[in-house]
Motif scaffolding. Sequence first.
Motif, PDB file in Angstrom:
ATOM      1  N   ASP A  48       2.644  -3.456  -2.159  1.00  0.00           N
ATOM      2  CA  ASP A  48       1.937  -3.698  -3.425  1.00  0.00           C
ATOM      3  C   ASP A  48       0.468  -3.849  -3.065  1.00  0.00           C
ATOM      4  OD1 ASP A  48       0.983  -4.442  -5.881  1.00  0.00           O
ATOM      5  OD2 ASP A  48       2.300  -6.176  -6.133  1.00  0.00           O
ATOM      6  N   PHE A  49      -0.304  -2.777  -3.288  1.00  0.00           N
ATOM      7  CA  PHE A  49      -1.704  -2.740  -2.865  1.00  0.00           C
ATOM      8  C   PHE A  49      -2.614  -3.202  -4.001  1.00  0.00           C
ATOM      9  CE2 PHE A  49      -5.868  -0.992  -2.175  1.00  0.00           C
ATOM     10  CZ  PHE A  49      -6.059  -1.145  -0.811  1.00  0.00           C
ATOM     11  N   GLY A  50      -3.561  -4.090  -3.666  1.00  0.00           N
ATOM     12  CA  GLY A  50      -4.413  -4.655  -4.711  1.00  0.00           C
ATOM     13  C   GLY A  50      -3.595  -5.518  -5.634  1.00  0.00           C
ATOM     14  N   CYS A  51      -2.716  -6.315  -5.053  1.00  0.00           N
ATOM     15  CA  CYS A  51      -1.657  -7.001  -5.796  1.00  0.00           C
ATOM     16  C   CYS A  51      -2.139  -8.172  -6.638  1.00  0.00           C
ATOM     17  CB  CYS A  51      -0.596  -7.503  -4.821  1.00  0.00           C
ATOM     18  SG  CYS A  51      -1.222  -8.685  -3.592  1.00  0.00           S
ATOM     19  N   ALA A  61      11.145  -8.848  -3.946  1.00  0.00           N
ATOM     20  CA  ALA A  61      11.751  -9.125  -2.645  1.00  0.00           C
ATOM     21  C   ALA A  61      13.269  -9.206  -2.720  1.00  0.00           C
ATOM     22  CB  ALA A  61      11.179 -10.425  -2.079  1.00  0.00           C
ATOM     23  N   LYS A  62      13.803  -9.566  -3.875  1.00  0.00           N
ATOM     24  CA  LYS A  62      15.258  -9.683  -4.026  1.00  0.00           C
ATOM     25  C   LYS A  62      15.959  -8.327  -3.983  1.00  0.00           C
ATOM     26  CE  LYS A  62      15.086 -13.949  -6.750  1.00  0.00           C
ATOM     27  NZ  LYS A  62      15.246 -14.547  -8.113  1.00  0.00           N
ATOM     28  N   VAL A  63      15.232  -7.247  -4.268  1.00  0.00           N
ATOM     29  CA  VAL A  63      15.870  -5.934  -4.315  1.00  0.00           C
ATOM     30  C   VAL A  63      15.331  -4.990  -3.247  1.00  0.00           C
ATOM     31  CG1 VAL A  63      16.385  -6.125  -6.775  1.00  0.00           C
ATOM     32  CG2 VAL A  63      14.223  -5.093  -6.064  1.00  0.00           C
ATOM     33  N   ALA A  64      14.474  -5.490  -2.347  1.00  0.00           N
ATOM     34  CA  ALA A  64      13.860  -4.666  -1.311  1.00  0.00           C
ATOM     35  C   ALA A  64      14.111  -5.277   0.066  1.00  0.00           C
ATOM     36  CB  ALA A  64      12.356  -4.532  -1.556  1.00  0.00           C
ATOM     37  N   GLY A  65      13.900  -4.463   1.105  1.00  0.00           N
ATOM     38  CA  GLY A  65      14.030  -4.981   2.453  1.00  0.00           C
ATOM     39  C   GLY A  65      12.829  -5.794   2.870  1.00  0.00           C
ATOM     40  N   THR A  66      11.632  -5.221   2.647  1.00  0.00           N
ATOM     41  CA  THR A  66      10.363  -5.885   2.976  1.00  0.00           C
ATOM     42  C   THR A  66       9.365  -5.598   1.868  1.00  0.00           C
ATOM     43  OG1 THR A  66      10.764  -5.527   5.341  1.00  0.00           O
ATOM     44  CG2 THR A  66       8.524  -6.121   4.680  1.00  0.00           C
ATOM     45  N   VAL A  67       8.586  -6.602   1.509  1.00  0.00           N
ATOM     46  CA  VAL A  67       7.504  -6.437   0.542  1.00  0.00           C
ATOM     47  C   VAL A  67       6.210  -6.888   1.207  1.00  0.00           C
ATOM     48  CG1 VAL A  67       6.563  -7.110  -1.690  1.00  0.00           C
ATOM     49  CG2 VAL A  67       9.037  -6.839  -1.416  1.00  0.00           C
ATOM     50  N   VAL A  68       5.262  -5.968   1.312  1.00  0.00           N
ATOM     51  CA  VAL A  68       3.945  -6.292   1.843  1.00  0.00           C
ATOM     52  C   VAL A  68       2.975  -6.404   0.678  1.00  0.00           C
ATOM     53  CG1 VAL A  68       2.040  -5.543   3.318  1.00  0.00           C
ATOM     54  CG2 VAL A  68       4.402  -5.171   4.051  1.00  0.00           C
ATOM     55  N   LEU A  69       2.333  -7.546   0.561  1.00  0.00           N
ATOM     56  CA  LEU A  69       1.328  -7.780  -0.469  1.00  0.00           C
ATOM     57  C   LEU A  69      -0.044  -7.664   0.179  1.00  0.00           C
ATOM     58  CD1 LEU A  69       2.920 -10.937  -2.167  1.00  0.00           C
ATOM     59  CD2 LEU A  69       3.201  -8.528  -2.815  1.00  0.00           C
ATOM     60  N   SER A  70      -0.870  -6.795  -0.367  1.00  0.00           N
ATOM     61  CA  SER A  70      -2.197  -6.589   0.215  1.00  0.00           C
ATOM     62  C   SER A  70      -3.270  -6.702  -0.855  1.00  0.00           C
ATOM     63  CB  SER A  70      -2.285  -5.210   0.876  1.00  0.00           C
ATOM     64  OG  SER A  70      -3.542  -5.027   1.495  1.00  0.00           O
ATOM     65  N   ASP A  71      -4.287  -7.497  -0.561  1.00  0.00           N
ATOM     66  CA  ASP A  71      -5.422  -7.646  -1.466  1.00  0.00           C
ATOM     67  C   ASP A  71      -6.682  -7.818  -0.631  1.00  0.00           C
ATOM     68  OD1 ASP A  71      -5.654  -8.314  -4.670  1.00  0.00           O
ATOM     69  OD2 ASP A  71      -7.310  -9.133  -3.500  1.00  0.00           O
ATOM     70  N   ALA A  72      -7.782  -7.266  -1.107  1.00  0.00           N
ATOM     71  CA  ALA A  72      -9.026  -7.332  -0.347  1.00  0.00           C
ATOM     72  C   ALA A  72      -9.682  -8.704  -0.384  1.00  0.00           C
ATOM     73  CB  ALA A  72     -10.006  -6.280  -0.869  1.00  0.00           C
ATOM     74  N   ALA A  73      -9.332  -9.529  -1.378  1.00  0.00           N
ATOM     75  CA  ALA A  73      -9.981 -10.837  -1.547  1.00  0.00           C
ATOM     76  C   ALA A  73      -9.323 -11.878  -0.640  1.00  0.00           C
ATOM     77  CB  ALA A  73      -9.902 -11.279  -3.001  1.00  0.00           C
ATOM     78  N   PRO A  74     -10.067 -12.476   0.288  1.00  0.00           N
ATOM     79  CA  PRO A  74      -9.475 -13.452   1.220  1.00  0.00           C
ATOM     80  C   PRO A  74      -8.818 -14.642   0.530  1.00  0.00           C
ATOM     81  CG  PRO A  74     -11.620 -12.736   2.024  1.00  0.00           C
ATOM     82  CD  PRO A  74     -11.475 -12.174   0.646  1.00  0.00           C
ATOM     83  N   ILE A  90       8.673 -11.330   2.506  1.00  0.00           N
ATOM     84  CA  ILE A  90       7.355 -11.056   1.930  1.00  0.00           C
ATOM     85  C   ILE A  90       6.298 -11.300   2.999  1.00  0.00           C
ATOM     86  CG2 ILE A  90       5.593 -11.822   0.287  1.00  0.00           C
ATOM     87  CD1 ILE A  90       7.712 -12.288  -1.760  1.00  0.00           C
ATOM     88  N   VAL A  91       5.451 -10.300   3.205  1.00  0.00           N
ATOM     89  CA  VAL A  91       4.378 -10.353   4.201  1.00  0.00           C
ATOM     90  C   VAL A  91       3.050 -10.128   3.484  1.00  0.00           C
ATOM     91  CG1 VAL A  91       3.429  -9.291   6.288  1.00  0.00           C
ATOM     92  CG2 VAL A  91       5.909  -9.449   5.979  1.00  0.00           C
ATOM     93  N   VAL A  92       2.031 -10.867   3.875  1.00  0.00           N
ATOM     94  CA  VAL A  92       0.693 -10.695   3.303  1.00  0.00           C
ATOM     95  C   VAL A  92      -0.191 -10.018   4.336  1.00  0.00           C
ATOM     96  CG1 VAL A  92      -1.318 -11.854   2.313  1.00  0.00           C
ATOM     97  CG2 VAL A  92       0.989 -12.738   1.855  1.00  0.00           C
TER      98      VAL A  92
END
Length: 234
Positions: A48-51, A61-74, A90-92
């Motif tokens: 999920d880019f720009g999440c 996450a309940k229906v996926a193997g891995t969810v990566v959350l990515s956002d440019a704002a620290p 879930i990974v950030v």
Amino acid sequence: MTTIRDWIGFWDSPHSIYVNARHIDVHYRDIATAIAGFVPGPKARVLDFGCGEALHSDTVAKVAGTVVLSDAAPSVRRNLSERFAHVPNIVVASPEELKAMPPGSFDLIVANSVVQYLTRDSLDGLLADWRRLLAPDGVLIVADVIPPDVGAVSDLFALLRYAAANGFLIAALVGVVRTALSSYSKLRQQLGIAKYTEAEFRDILATAGFTAERLPGNMEHNPARISFRARPRN
């Protein structure tokens, strides 16, 4: 008072885009439900880019193997790491960390309400990154693309309809005035918002190495905006 000079700085600071807690909760609930509907299977690797705040990514996450959350704002990434520390799949990640990931890392990439804040060069660069990160049979969802003939009036009525349907209409009416006077409005006037016709965006995706189709409806609440499903072209 610090002057906000770019969109990353805006999202990294307190803002009033969401009119109240009900608005932000419903918004992210609906986005998570939509993303979950695109997940191809229980082992799928999802980006999920720009999440943004992604309050309900545990739904994905309940229906996926891995969810990566990515956002440019620290500050957004810090919030995400704290919020989902208890969810093991879930990974950030920062956008820079995504660049270090191997080709074919994801089965599904979603970029919702992102492209309007990008220059064309930045968009082309991200499409190349996403093309590399997608598995050969992966899917890219690009949602909430704004056509040139869709403006503030359309946005206003879409928000009010959404608010009325979800129980925050009064707050939305107040919030519209607040947003008009906010740094978002000033930054939008200063930097502008990228807009594309359906044909233009299809051509952009084709040039980046994708085949694409327009989805029947937009993933966001504004039906005047456009969502696309794209696949890497062999």
